[in-house]
Scaffold this motif. Structure first.
Motif, PDB file in Angstrom:
ATOM      1  N   SER A 112       0.830  -1.198   0.000  1.00  0.00           N
ATOM      2  CA  SER A 112       0.000   0.000   0.000  1.00  0.00           C
ATOM      3  C   SER A 112       0.861   1.243   0.000  1.00  0.00           C
ATOM      4  O   SER A 112       2.003   1.238   0.453  1.00  0.00           O
ATOM      5  CB  SER A 112      -0.938   0.013   1.200  1.00  0.00           C
ATOM      6  N   THR A 113       0.294   2.333  -0.543  1.00  0.00           N
ATOM      7  CA  THR A 113       1.038   3.589  -0.574  1.00  0.00           C
ATOM      8  C   THR A 113       0.614   4.509   0.551  1.00  0.00           C
ATOM      9  O   THR A 113       1.434   5.233   1.097  1.00  0.00           O
ATOM     10  CB  THR A 113       0.828   4.292  -1.921  1.00  0.00           C
ATOM     11  N   LEU A 114      -0.667   4.525   0.882  1.00  0.00           N
ATOM     12  CA  LEU A 114      -1.146   5.357   1.986  1.00  0.00           C
ATOM     13  C   LEU A 114      -1.534   4.431   3.132  1.00  0.00           C
ATOM     14  O   LEU A 114      -2.499   3.685   3.020  1.00  0.00           O
ATOM     15  CB  LEU A 114      -2.339   6.205   1.545  1.00  0.00           C
ATOM     16  N   TYR A 115      -0.783   4.519   4.212  1.00  0.00           N
ATOM     17  CA  TYR A 115      -0.952   3.556   5.304  1.00  0.00           C
ATOM     18  C   TYR A 115      -1.179   4.288   6.621  1.00  0.00           C
ATOM     19  O   TYR A 115      -0.428   5.190   6.990  1.00  0.00           O
ATOM     20  CB  TYR A 115       0.282   2.658   5.378  1.00  0.00           C
ATOM     21  N   GLN A 116      -2.219   3.901   7.348  1.00  0.00           N
ATOM     22  CA  GLN A 116      -2.503   4.378   8.691  1.00  0.00           C
ATOM     23  C   GLN A 116      -2.511   5.910   8.765  1.00  0.00           C
ATOM     24  O   GLN A 116      -1.709   6.526   9.458  1.00  0.00           O
ATOM     25  CB  GLN A 116      -1.491   3.795   9.688  1.00  0.00           C
ATOM     26  N   ILE A 117      -3.495   6.469   8.023  1.00  0.00           N
ATOM     27  CA  ILE A 117      -3.674   7.923   7.996  1.00  0.00           C
ATOM     28  C   ILE A 117      -5.120   8.229   8.361  1.00  0.00           C
ATOM     29  O   ILE A 117      -6.043   7.533   7.911  1.00  0.00           O
ATOM     30  CB  ILE A 117      -3.348   8.494   6.603  1.00  0.00           C
ATOM     31  N   ARG A 118      -5.327   9.261   9.161  1.00  0.00           N
ATOM     32  CA  ARG A 118      -6.681   9.663   9.546  1.00  0.00           C
ATOM     33  C   ARG A 118      -6.975  11.041   8.951  1.00  0.00           C
ATOM     34  O   ARG A 118      -6.228  11.999   9.184  1.00  0.00           O
ATOM     35  CB  ARG A 118      -6.834   9.699  11.054  1.00  0.00           C
ATOM     36  N   PHE A 119      -8.083  11.102   8.188  1.00  0.00           N
ATOM     37  CA  PHE A 119      -8.518  12.348   7.577  1.00  0.00           C
ATOM     38  C   PHE A 119      -9.719  12.861   8.363  1.00  0.00           C
ATOM     39  O   PHE A 119     -10.788  12.235   8.362  1.00  0.00           O
ATOM     40  CB  PHE A 119      -8.899  12.115   6.113  1.00  0.00           C
ATOM     41  N   LEU A 120      -9.537  14.029   9.018  1.00  0.00           N
ATOM     42  CA  LEU A 120     -10.600  14.568   9.862  1.00  0.00           C
ATOM     43  C   LEU A 120     -11.669  15.295   9.059  1.00  0.00           C
ATOM     44  O   LEU A 120     -12.798  15.445   9.527  1.00  0.00           O
ATOM     45  CB  LEU A 120     -10.008  15.511  10.914  1.00  0.00           C
TER      46      LEU A 120
END
Length: 619
Positions: A112-120
């Motif tokens: 994966s390229t985007l891992y463990q990110i939170r978008f508020l």
């Protein structure tokens, strides 16, 4: 005129050249990309015409790589994005150095390229390739759009040596998902959700997935929470997969293959806890649409919308003056009315619903999926039965009544001929019910009839109050029954000796065989006799023990009598049900007339059982 034509051709050529004009992409590393988001002073971060690729050693923090079955996590904390993100024509590259895939040397496979990110805040993606996203959280809406400009973006992306496979895994969406592909050209991409949790969209419009002109689209192992609507539309592409999902109380509306062919359709092993609205093309043999996932009902989506439009916009009226919920097309009130009333009472709607079910039935027959085909057939017949009940209500005639009731009987007895085994179970119930009635009435098959148990009491009372043993009392009870055989023996002794020896030699064994049963029973009773006299003369010391033995013997004999009585009643019921009697009904009183009714029921049910069995064998 010639000048105008040349001018139009020139404008068309210029337009085509403009469409083919290449987009100038700016390149950023992953570290730069997230740094730009963090440094943005506005509440919204915007980026257009960019390629995000590996270009900084710190970029490894955004990747999850896998070597065989081993996963390598390059960070443990969660990156939190506090701004709204709006991207257009932004492509994320998964081309990374071998050292990133495997720090110890060798090659690994990027997961994966985007891992463990939170978008508020909300995330808006237009003509973007995300590649893989894993274990991310979207607190608000994720909006993904593709339009007619995307194929040009995609062509440049592929010419640059990149290839994409958009999937989002193990992620949570608290604000819902809106995925739409409006392009009229084949966009040559893959997009899907795997093992995600999707909450209802907070705007009230519902989650939406519009797939058009695409390679593959899939929703697999996902859980949809809440009761908001969910729209899935798939038009033209290689493959559609919607499998192993939990839809809960979601009101799901599917429109599949209405504007172009889909090479393969897989809608299977889902859990729908609500009525499903569905439009389907003619299914091919390798398409899979499991019937058992629609246990709460399925309706023709196009027919439903047409019916709704008639009773709302055209005000044509409806059955029972139904007042629809005009603010919400997919409200529970509207769909329940359509499912429970309109499709039963409205002739056109009923016909359209039969078309959808018939399409599924023919598909399952093509696949030789007998279980699913039978399930659809039962649903079709249930709908027909409900419609026949309405027809009888509107026009009560014997013919309409008979058709309605015969359908009800066929459903109860054999699921309209699809389950012969159910007919056997039902027949057992009928036989048991009539046997219970026959049990309390005398019949010629039971020689003792009502006196069987009283005769048993009489025998034991006589045995307890006489000096003779049980064998003698038994022989005395049987004397009247054996009298014809004794008379035969006297004739044999008196006249058989003056006749050829053949008669005496053959008749004597016949006599002994005729009385052997009584003699054997008498011999057995003599061996188990415990009184040896009257009950009143038994000493007090052994009275309790002997009373227990006598009472035990009496109870065993009583159980045997009851068993014989029940067996006679059951055999009489079976004989009557199967109409194997010899013309004479071996019972008197009211049950004699009930036996005639049972015989008619048995004839009717056995006939239908035979037809059901033959139908299943032929299928």
């Amino acid at each position: 005129m010639r000048f105008i034509g040349l001018l139009l051709l020139s404008l068309l050529a210029l337009n085509c050249l403009a469409q083919k004009e290449e987009i100038e992409f700016k390149e950023y590393s992953y570290t730069e990309f997230f740094q730009m988001i963090e440094e943005e002073t506005d509440s919204v971060f915007r980026l257009e015409n960019a390629i995000i690729k590996y270009g900084d050693p710190k970029d490894s923090l955004f990747f999850l790589t896998q070597l065989g079955t081993e996963k390598i996590f390059h960070r443990e904390d969660t990156i939190v994005v506090t701004k709204e993100v709006r991207l257009e024509n932004v492509l994320f590259s998964n081309s990374v150095p071998d050292s990133l895939s495997n720090p110890s040397g060798g090659k690994g496979r990027l997961r994966s390229t985007l891992y463990q990110i939170r978008f508020l805040e909300e995330v808006w993606l237009k003509n973007c390739d995300l590649l893989s996203v894993d274990r991310c959280v979207f607190d608000k809406l994720l909006n993904v759009k593709y339009d007619d400009k995307y194929p040009d973006v995609k062509d440049q992306w592929i010419q640059s040596g990149f290839a994409s496979w958009n999937d989002i895994k193990n992620s949570t969406f608290y604000g819902g998902v809106d995925y739409s592909s409006f392009t009229n050209e084949y966009i040559n991409t893959n997009w899907g959700l795997i093992s995600c949790v999707i909450h209802p969209a907070k705007d009230g419009l519902g989650n939406s997935f519009w797939y058009r002109k695409q390679n593959n689209f899939w929703i697999t192992d996902c859980t949809f929470l809440g009761e908001g609507p969910l729209f899935i539309r798939a038009w033209e592409g290689d493959q559609l997969n919607i499998d192993r999902n939990q839809f809960g109380k979601q009101q799901v509306s599917m429109q599949i293959g209405t504007e172009g062919p889909i090479q393969r359709i897989e809608i299977s092993q889902n859990n729908f806890d609500n009525i499903i609205l569905m439009t389907l093309p003619v299914l091919k043999e390798d398409d899979n649409v499991d019937w058992d996932q629609f246990r709460n009902g399925i309706v023709n989506r196009d027919a439903y919308i047409l019916f709704y439009n008639y009773i709302t916009f055209y005000k044509l009226g409806s059955i029972e003056d139904f007042i629809p919920d005009e603010d919400d097309l997919f409200s529970t009130k509207n769909i329940d009315y359509y499912f429970n009333t309109a499709r039963i009472k409205d002739a056109k709607v009923n016909r359209d619903e039969m078309k959808l079910l018939g399409k599924l039935y023919n598909h399952y027959r093509l696949q030789h999926a007998a279980k699913f085909a039978n399930g659809v057939f039962i649903e079709m017949k249930d709908l027909e039965t409900a419609n026949l009940a309405y027809i009888y209500q509107e026009n009560p005639t014997f013919d309409s009544f008979f058709q309605w009731k015969i359908n009800q009987f066929l459903k109860l007895f054999a699921d309209y001929g699809t389950r012969p085994s159910k007919a056997i179970v039902f027949a057992v119930y009928v036989i048991a019910f009539f046997a219970l009635i026959y049990l309390f009435f005398p019949n010629s098959w039971d020689a003792h009839g009502r006196t069987r148990i009283m005769d048993r009491y009489r025998f034991f009372l006589k045995y307890l109050n006489r000096d003779e043993g049980a064998s003698e009392v038994y022989q005395e009870e049987k004397e009247k029954e054996l009298l014809p055989f004794h008379e035969f023996r006297e004739v044999l002794e008196r006249e058989g000796k003056t006749a050829p020896k053949f008669f005496y030699a053959t008749a004597l064994p016949l006599y002994k065989w005729s009385v052997s049963g009584s003699r054997l029973s008498g011999w057995f009773l003599s061996k188990i006799d415990v009184l040896n006299g009257k009950w009143s003369e038994v000493p007090e010391k052994g009275k309790f023990f002997k009373s227990a033995l006598v009472i035990g013997a009496f109870i065993i004999a009583l159980i045997y009598d009851l068993f014989i009585k029940v067996l006679n009643a059951v055999m009489l019921s079976i004989n009557t049900f199967t109409t194997l009697g010899f013309g004479e009904i071996p019972i008197k009183g009211l049950p004699r007339y009930l036996a005639i009714i049972q015989g008619f029921i048995g004839w009717f049910m056995l006939t239908i059982f035979s037809v059901s069995l033959i139908s299943q064998l032929l299928n």
